[in-house]
Scaffold this active site. Sequence first.
Site, PDB file in Angstrom:
ATOM      1  N   ASP A  32      -4.965   3.991   0.004  1.00  0.00           N
ATOM      2  CA  ASP A  32      -6.048   4.258   0.947  1.00  0.00           C
ATOM      3  C   ASP A  32      -6.420   5.735   0.872  1.00  0.00           C
ATOM      4  O   ASP A  32      -5.588   6.607   1.129  1.00  0.00           O
ATOM      5  CB  ASP A  32      -5.573   3.893   2.365  1.00  0.00           C
ATOM      6  CG  ASP A  32      -6.703   3.821   3.370  1.00  0.00           C
ATOM      7  OD1 ASP A  32      -7.801   4.334   3.077  1.00  0.00           O
ATOM      8  OD2 ASP A  32      -6.475   3.254   4.458  1.00  0.00           O
ATOM      9  N   GLU A  57      -4.149  -7.196   5.348  1.00  0.00           N
ATOM     10  CA  GLU A  57      -3.230  -6.098   5.710  1.00  0.00           C
ATOM     11  C   GLU A  57      -2.320  -6.555   6.855  1.00  0.00           C
ATOM     12  O   GLU A  57      -2.770  -7.229   7.779  1.00  0.00           O
ATOM     13  CB  GLU A  57      -4.051  -4.885   6.156  1.00  0.00           C
ATOM     14  CG  GLU A  57      -3.199  -3.672   6.520  1.00  0.00           C
ATOM     15  CD  GLU A  57      -4.045  -2.467   6.912  1.00  0.00           C
ATOM     16  OE1 GLU A  57      -5.258  -2.626   7.154  1.00  0.00           O
ATOM     17  OE2 GLU A  57      -3.481  -1.365   6.976  1.00  0.00           O
ATOM     18  N   ARG A  70     -13.393  -5.165   4.010  1.00  0.00           N
ATOM     19  CA  ARG A  70     -12.254  -5.038   4.929  1.00  0.00           C
ATOM     20  C   ARG A  70     -12.627  -5.165   6.413  1.00  0.00           C
ATOM     21  O   ARG A  70     -11.863  -4.751   7.295  1.00  0.00           O
ATOM     22  CB  ARG A  70     -11.554  -3.699   4.672  1.00  0.00           C
ATOM     23  CG  ARG A  70     -10.672  -3.800   3.443  1.00  0.00           C
ATOM     24  CD  ARG A  70      -9.932  -2.547   3.145  1.00  0.00           C
ATOM     25  NE  ARG A  70      -9.329  -1.867   4.251  1.00  0.00           N
ATOM     26  CZ  ARG A  70      -8.263  -2.284   4.912  1.00  0.00           C
ATOM     27  NH1 ARG A  70      -7.658  -3.406   4.574  1.00  0.00           N
ATOM     28  NH2 ARG A  70      -7.782  -1.567   5.915  1.00  0.00           N
ATOM     29  N   ARG A  77       0.866  -1.181   0.000  1.00  0.00           N
ATOM     30  CA  ARG A  77       0.000   0.000   0.000  1.00  0.00           C
ATOM     31  C   ARG A  77       0.902   1.231   0.000  1.00  0.00           C
ATOM     32  O   ARG A  77       1.870   1.292   0.757  1.00  0.00           O
ATOM     33  CB  ARG A  77      -0.868  -0.015   1.263  1.00  0.00           C
ATOM     34  CG  ARG A  77      -1.885   1.095   1.298  1.00  0.00           C
ATOM     35  CD  ARG A  77      -2.575   1.195   2.648  1.00  0.00           C
ATOM     36  NE  ARG A  77      -1.969   2.243   3.445  1.00  0.00           N
ATOM     37  CZ  ARG A  77      -2.539   2.815   4.505  1.00  0.00           C
ATOM     38  NH1 ARG A  77      -3.736   2.420   4.907  1.00  0.00           N
ATOM     39  NH2 ARG A  77      -1.930   3.748   5.190  1.00  0.00           N
ATOM     40  N   GLU A  85     -13.248  -1.153   7.009  1.00  0.00           N
ATOM     41  CA  GLU A  85     -12.517  -1.238   8.268  1.00  0.00           C
ATOM     42  C   GLU A  85     -13.290  -0.612   9.427  1.00  0.00           C
ATOM     43  O   GLU A  85     -13.059  -0.968  10.572  1.00  0.00           O
ATOM     44  CB  GLU A  85     -11.119  -0.619   8.147  1.00  0.00           C
ATOM     45  CG  GLU A  85     -11.113   0.877   7.926  1.00  0.00           C
ATOM     46  CD  GLU A  85      -9.718   1.450   7.755  1.00  0.00           C
ATOM     47  OE1 GLU A  85      -8.946   0.887   6.973  1.00  0.00           O
ATOM     48  OE2 GLU A  85      -9.421   2.460   8.409  1.00  0.00           O
ATOM     49  N   TRP A 127     -17.080  15.324   5.391  1.00  0.00           N
ATOM     50  CA  TRP A 127     -17.452  13.963   5.021  1.00  0.00           C
ATOM     51  C   TRP A 127     -16.249  13.052   5.081  1.00  0.00           C
ATOM     52  O   TRP A 127     -15.208  13.428   5.533  1.00  0.00           O
ATOM     53  CB  TRP A 127     -18.083  13.858   3.634  1.00  0.00           C
ATOM     54  CG  TRP A 127     -17.438  14.662   2.595  1.00  0.00           C
ATOM     55  CD1 TRP A 127     -16.267  14.420   1.940  1.00  0.00           C
ATOM     56  CD2 TRP A 127     -17.949  15.891   2.055  1.00  0.00           C
ATOM     57  NE1 TRP A 127     -16.019  15.403   1.061  1.00  0.00           N
ATOM     58  CE2 TRP A 127     -17.024  16.322   1.083  1.00  0.00           C
ATOM     59  CE3 TRP A 127     -19.084  16.657   2.320  1.00  0.00           C
ATOM     60  CZ2 TRP A 127     -17.206  17.518   0.375  1.00  0.00           C
ATOM     61  CZ3 TRP A 127     -19.250  17.818   1.614  1.00  0.00           C
ATOM     62  CH2 TRP A 127     -18.324  18.248   0.641  1.00  0.00           C
ATOM     63  N   GLU A 152      -8.943   2.190  -1.535  1.00  0.00           N
ATOM     64  CA  GLU A 152      -9.643   1.900  -0.273  1.00  0.00           C
ATOM     65  C   GLU A 152     -10.387   3.122   0.269  1.00  0.00           C
ATOM     66  O   GLU A 152      -9.879   4.244   0.192  1.00  0.00           O
ATOM     67  CB  GLU A 152      -8.575   1.447   0.735  1.00  0.00           C
ATOM     68  CG  GLU A 152      -9.095   1.170   2.115  1.00  0.00           C
ATOM     69  CD  GLU A 152      -7.966   0.674   3.013  1.00  0.00           C
ATOM     70  OE1 GLU A 152      -7.010   0.055   2.501  1.00  0.00           O
ATOM     71  OE2 GLU A 152      -8.033   0.931   4.225  1.00  0.00           O
ATOM     72  N   HIS A 183      -8.768   7.038   2.730  1.00  0.00           N
ATOM     73  CA  HIS A 183      -9.165   7.414   4.095  1.00  0.00           C
ATOM     74  C   HIS A 183     -10.443   8.239   4.116  1.00  0.00           C
ATOM     75  O   HIS A 183     -10.529   9.257   4.826  1.00  0.00           O
ATOM     76  CB  HIS A 183      -8.028   8.163   4.800  1.00  0.00           C
ATOM     77  CG  HIS A 183      -6.845   7.289   5.117  1.00  0.00           C
ATOM     78  ND1 HIS A 183      -6.910   6.210   5.957  1.00  0.00           N
ATOM     79  CD2 HIS A 183      -5.563   7.349   4.686  1.00  0.00           C
ATOM     80  CE1 HIS A 183      -5.723   5.643   6.042  1.00  0.00           C
ATOM     81  NE2 HIS A 183      -4.889   6.304   5.275  1.00  0.00           N
ATOM     82  N   TYR A 200      -2.760  12.333   6.713  1.00  0.00           N
ATOM     83  CA  TYR A 200      -3.123  11.126   7.443  1.00  0.00           C
ATOM     84  C   TYR A 200      -2.667   9.909   6.633  1.00  0.00           C
ATOM     85  O   TYR A 200      -2.846   9.854   5.428  1.00  0.00           O
ATOM     86  CB  TYR A 200      -4.644  11.073   7.641  1.00  0.00           C
ATOM     87  CG  TYR A 200      -5.089   9.954   8.532  1.00  0.00           C
ATOM     88  CD1 TYR A 200      -5.016  10.063   9.910  1.00  0.00           C
ATOM     89  CD2 TYR A 200      -5.573   8.769   7.996  1.00  0.00           C
ATOM     90  CE1 TYR A 200      -5.418   9.031  10.737  1.00  0.00           C
ATOM     91  CE2 TYR A 200      -5.977   7.718   8.816  1.00  0.00           C
ATOM     92  CZ  TYR A 200      -5.891   7.863  10.185  1.00  0.00           C
ATOM     93  OH  TYR A 200      -6.280   6.828  11.005  1.00  0.00           O
TER      94      TYR A 200
HETATM   95  O1  KDG Z   1      -7.394   3.110  13.841  1.00  0.00           O
HETATM   96  C1  KDG Z   1      -7.411   3.613  12.546  1.00  0.00           C
HETATM   97  C2  KDG Z   1      -6.333   2.957  11.719  1.00  0.00           C
HETATM   98  O2  KDG Z   1      -6.327   1.583  11.916  1.00  0.00           O
HETATM   99  C3  KDG Z   1      -6.574   3.232  10.277  1.00  0.00           C
HETATM  100  O3  KDG Z   1      -6.520   4.591  10.003  1.00  0.00           O
HETATM  101  C4  KDG Z   1      -5.535   2.558   9.426  1.00  0.00           C
HETATM  102  O4  KDG Z   1      -6.796   3.119   7.468  1.00  0.00           O
HETATM  103  C5  KDG Z   1      -6.038   2.354   8.042  1.00  0.00           C
HETATM  104  C6  KDG Z   1      -5.604   1.150   7.359  1.00  0.00           C
HETATM  105  O5  KDG Z   1      -6.086   0.916   6.270  1.00  0.00           O
HETATM  106  O6  KDG Z   1      -4.793   0.426   7.927  1.00  0.00           O
HETATM  107 MG    MG Z   2      -7.719   2.117   5.784  1.00  0.00          MG
END
Ligand code: KDG
Ligand code: MG
Length: 402
Positions: free
Chosen positions: A210, A339, A283, A147, A262, A402, A236, A212, A159
């Site tokens: 990702d 992951e 996920r 990733r 997640e 959002w 992701e 996020h 982030y």
């Molecule tokens: O607790 C939040 C993290 O686990 C997350 O931000 C990590 O997005 C993440 C990932 O895909 O591992």
């Molecule tokens: Mg993630």
Amino acid sequence: MKIVEARVIVTCPGRNFVTLKIVTDDGVTGVGDATLNGRELAVASYLRDHVVPALIGRDPARISDTWEYLYRGAYWRRGPVTMTAIAAVDTALWDIKGKVAGLPVYQLLGGRARDGVTVYGHANAPTVDEVLTEVARYVELGYRAVRVQTGIPGLETTYGVGKDRMFYEPADSAVPSEAVWSTERYLAHVPTVFARIRQEFGPDLKLLHDVHHRLTPIEAARLGKSLEPYALTWMEDPVPAELQEGFRLIRQHTTTPIAVGEVFNSIWDCQTLITEQLIDYIRTTVVHAGGITHLRRIFDLAALHHVRSGSHGATDLSPVCMAAALHLDISIPNFGLQEYMRHTPETDAVFPHGYTFADGYLLPPEEPGLGVDIDEELAAQYPYRPASLPVNRLEDGSMHNW
Ligand code: KDG
Ligand code: MG
């Protein structure tokens, strides 16, 4: 056999973890991960104050019945705190069942469906040049999937891009810190990163990214389209998943595969996305989605709809969760990827475990049960430290909503 004790252990060997240890009258013990990043003590209290008293005297062999009892007995169904607490109990009971049977848990789930669990690592760095070095490091270690996250020119922090390279931790202060976000800068930058990586590493390496949850559906559709030439394995969390209809719009515009889940904690959160085939990878993970029992249901639903698993495995999921995930991953028909963010040596010492990494694959432990434990004396040396995940504001100072 009866449950005679259940201990809730909170420890911070570099980051916070909550673990449930269930003890039976025969002296058999089982462990379950109960860590909810930034909200650890809420789950610890839920377990100590509401769940443990209901467990004492129950038959540990009745896993399914205990799951239904805790889910229905709460009245307030679902939600991350409830489902993480139920997951901890469920995981610990599977551990006990494996130990009693003398078999690793994956044998109770149907045995091996593959030789190894393909995992992906995290290459993250502030610049594209630096991230190339990180990707090379993972390739060198044998990873088949990576990733990739980089800093965004013009933004101070991003982030997903930590200060440390191998041991990234996003929970960075006691109350949520604030960062500045620009969708325009992000959308302009990301395709240039993957163009460089494909040029450098060729077509074979599986690449992931990702988002996020930071885009709107039409922005995500544009990103997916602009990444198509680089054949990502997945994009992701392109948008926040509360509004699941948004994925229909993304799907109409791009063939870049989508991974989500997640932050989901039940099969009901995934239902629309899976049954309408709006995603390619689900996920959800053992610790946040109700344990092995409930996650297997989610994966079975996904299998009916051509959706593969891609369980979350960041550092805030303890080695107990990782071991449980591997038993599921190796046994289900529709496994996709797992992951694997490595834990620090301090965390590995607190949670002795028997899973192993070689040649891009993780293998579940072979000893009876989950093959992972917690060293309670060592855990006691690391007291809880408050830590929260950050939030974003836009460049004009408004909260990214959002
Ligand atoms: O607790 C939040 C993290 O686990 C997350 O931000 C990590 O997005 C993440 C990932 O895909 O591992
Ligand atoms: Mg993630």
